[in-house]
Design a protein around this motif. Structure first.
Motif, PDB file in Angstrom:
ATOM      1  N   PRO A  70       0.857  -1.287  -0.057  1.00 11.44           N
ATOM      2  CA  PRO A  70       0.003   0.111  -0.194  1.00 11.44           C
ATOM      3  C   PRO A  70       1.074   1.225   0.004  1.00 11.44           C
ATOM      4  N   THR A  71       0.265   2.415  -0.476  1.00 15.09           N
ATOM      5  CA  THR A  71       0.928   3.746  -0.312  1.00 15.09           C
ATOM      6  C   THR A  71       0.048   4.432  -0.135  1.00 15.09           C
ATOM      7  N   GLY A  72       0.520   5.902   0.297  1.00 15.37           N
ATOM      8  CA  GLY A  72      -0.479   7.053   0.674  1.00 15.37           C
ATOM      9  C   GLY A  72      -1.218   6.762   1.750  1.00 15.37           C
ATOM     10  N   ALA A  73      -2.472   7.249   1.738  1.00 13.74           N
ATOM     11  CA  ALA A  73      -3.248   7.135   2.873  1.00 13.74           C
ATOM     12  C   ALA A  73      -3.545   6.053   3.272  1.00 13.74           C
ATOM     13  N   GLU A  74      -3.673   4.858   2.478  1.00 16.11           N
ATOM     14  CA  GLU A  74      -3.747   3.412   3.127  1.00 16.11           C
ATOM     15  C   GLU A  74      -2.694   2.978   3.753  1.00 16.11           C
ATOM     16  N   LEU A  75      -1.401   3.247   3.514  1.00 14.48           N
ATOM     17  CA  LEU A  75      -0.265   2.830   4.251  1.00 14.48           C
ATOM     18  C   LEU A  75      -0.346   3.717   5.638  1.00 14.48           C
ATOM     19  N   THR A  76      -0.669   4.885   5.568  1.00  8.34           N
ATOM     20  CA  THR A  76      -0.675   5.727   6.691  1.00  8.34           C
ATOM     21  C   THR A  76      -1.670   5.161   7.864  1.00  8.34           C
ATOM     22  N   LYS A  77      -2.892   4.765   7.332  1.00 11.54           N
ATOM     23  CA  LYS A  77      -3.992   4.178   8.173  1.00 11.54           C
ATOM     24  C   LYS A  77      -3.272   3.048   8.693  1.00 11.54           C
ATOM     25  N   LEU A  78      -2.759   1.915   8.023  1.00 16.89           N
ATOM     26  CA  LEU A  78      -2.228   0.602   8.406  1.00 16.89           C
ATOM     27  C   LEU A  78      -1.087   0.914   9.321  1.00 16.89           C
ATOM     28  N   ALA A 120       8.072  -1.131  21.257  1.00 18.56           N
ATOM     29  CA  ALA A 120       7.925   0.259  21.548  1.00 18.56           C
ATOM     30  C   ALA A 120       8.550   0.926  20.381  1.00 18.56           C
ATOM     31  N   ASP A 121      10.005   0.542  19.913  1.00 16.99           N
ATOM     32  CA  ASP A 121      10.723   1.236  19.024  1.00 16.99           C
ATOM     33  C   ASP A 121       9.829   0.910  17.563  1.00 16.99           C
ATOM     34  N   GLU A 122       9.336  -0.331  17.435  1.00 19.82           N
ATOM     35  CA  GLU A 122       8.480  -0.193  16.197  1.00 19.82           C
ATOM     36  C   GLU A 122       7.398   0.591  16.256  1.00 19.82           C
ATOM     37  N   ALA A 123       6.671   0.681  17.276  1.00 25.60           N
ATOM     38  CA  ALA A 123       5.676   1.662  17.236  1.00 25.60           C
ATOM     39  C   ALA A 123       6.088   3.135  17.084  1.00 25.60           C
ATOM     40  N   ALA A 124       7.373   3.560  17.472  1.00 20.08           N
ATOM     41  CA  ALA A 124       7.740   4.857  17.350  1.00 20.08           C
ATOM     42  C   ALA A 124       8.063   5.139  15.813  1.00 20.08           C
ATOM     43  N   SER A 129       7.496  10.084  10.242  1.00 19.68           N
ATOM     44  CA  SER A 129       7.337  10.509   8.730  1.00 19.68           C
ATOM     45  C   SER A 129       8.623  11.037   8.384  1.00 19.68           C
ATOM     46  N   PRO A 130       8.988   9.923   7.349  1.00 17.19           N
ATOM     47  CA  PRO A 130       8.134   8.944   6.725  1.00 17.19           C
ATOM     48  C   PRO A 130       8.594   7.756   7.825  1.00 17.19           C
ATOM     49  N   ILE A 131       7.926   6.630   7.435  1.00 17.81           N
ATOM     50  CA  ILE A 131       7.916   5.521   8.244  1.00 17.81           C
ATOM     51  C   ILE A 131       9.224   5.090   8.461  1.00 17.81           C
ATOM     52  N   ASP A 132       9.839   4.676   9.393  1.00 13.21           N
ATOM     53  CA  ASP A 132      11.211   4.343   9.461  1.00 13.21           C
ATOM     54  C   ASP A 132      11.290   3.187  10.586  1.00 13.21           C
ATOM     55  N   THR A 133      11.274   1.879  10.344  1.00 16.16           N
ATOM     56  CA  THR A 133      11.457   0.798  11.404  1.00 16.16           C
ATOM     57  C   THR A 133      12.675   0.073  11.299  1.00 16.16           C
ATOM     58  N   LYS A 134      13.743   0.429  10.584  1.00 16.92           N
ATOM     59  CA  LYS A 134      14.712  -0.328  10.404  1.00 16.92           C
ATOM     60  C   LYS A 134      15.595  -0.829  11.671  1.00 16.92           C
TER      61      LYS A 134
END
Length: 167
Positions: A70-78, A120-124, A129-134
């Motif tokens: 997903p991208t955009g709004a769908e990605l943000t919602k997820l 907790a790190d995953e949640a943060a 923005s942008p999503i960064d879970t690395k």
């Protein structure tokens, strides 16, 4: 005759002492078996607690790993829902009481703490923005490896909690 009685009692004493030595070995084997069974029960309970709270996180992981992420709004919602889910899991893990698992108790406590911190790190990272879970993903793998090592140390097959809790 007295010599024979003394010899007979001496043999009886030797055999009774030998039997006591074997029971000590049996007790250690039973203790290790009990710790393994308790550790497996604790691990399975841990998996269940995570699964009870990580549905949105799993949905996010499945969506971003799909052929058409997903991208955009769908990605943000997820990501928002996944972040909330990861926070819940982190809080649940922070409240987990590790039972007495012998010499491995402190290692289990440390691994569960690492896992709680990783969620907790995953949640943060999902809120960023942008999503960064690395880095959070790396912490999650490290915590999973630590749990696997502790399971192996108590005589169980090492497991990967990330696989065990995936949808």
């Amino acid at each position: 005759m007295k010599k024979w009685l003394v010899a007979l009692f001496s043999l009886a004493l030797i055999f009774s002492l030998a039997a006591c030595g074997d029971s000590a070995k049996d007790e250690k084997a039973t203790e290790k078996k009990d710790v393994s069974a308790d550790a497996m029960s604790f691990y399975m309970d841990l998996v269940a607690k995570i699964n009870d709270n990580d549905a949105d996180y799993d949905a996010y992981q499945a969506a971003v790993g799909s052929d058409t992420p997903p991208t955009g709004a769908e990605l943000t919602k997820l990501a928002t829902a996944a972040s909330t889910s990861a926070d819940k899991v982190s809080n649940v893990l922070a409240d987990v009481k590790v039972p007495n698992l012998g010499a491995s108790t402190s290692a289990f406590k440390a691994a569960v703490k690492e896992l709680s911190d990783a969620y907790a790190d995953e949640a943060a990272g999902l809120k960023a923005s942008p999503i960064d879970t690395k880095s959070a993903d790396e912490a999650m793998q490290k915590a999973s490896d630590a749990l696997g090592k502790v399971l192996k140390d108590v005589g169980l097959a090492p497991s990967n909690i990330m696989n065990d809790t995936a949808a």
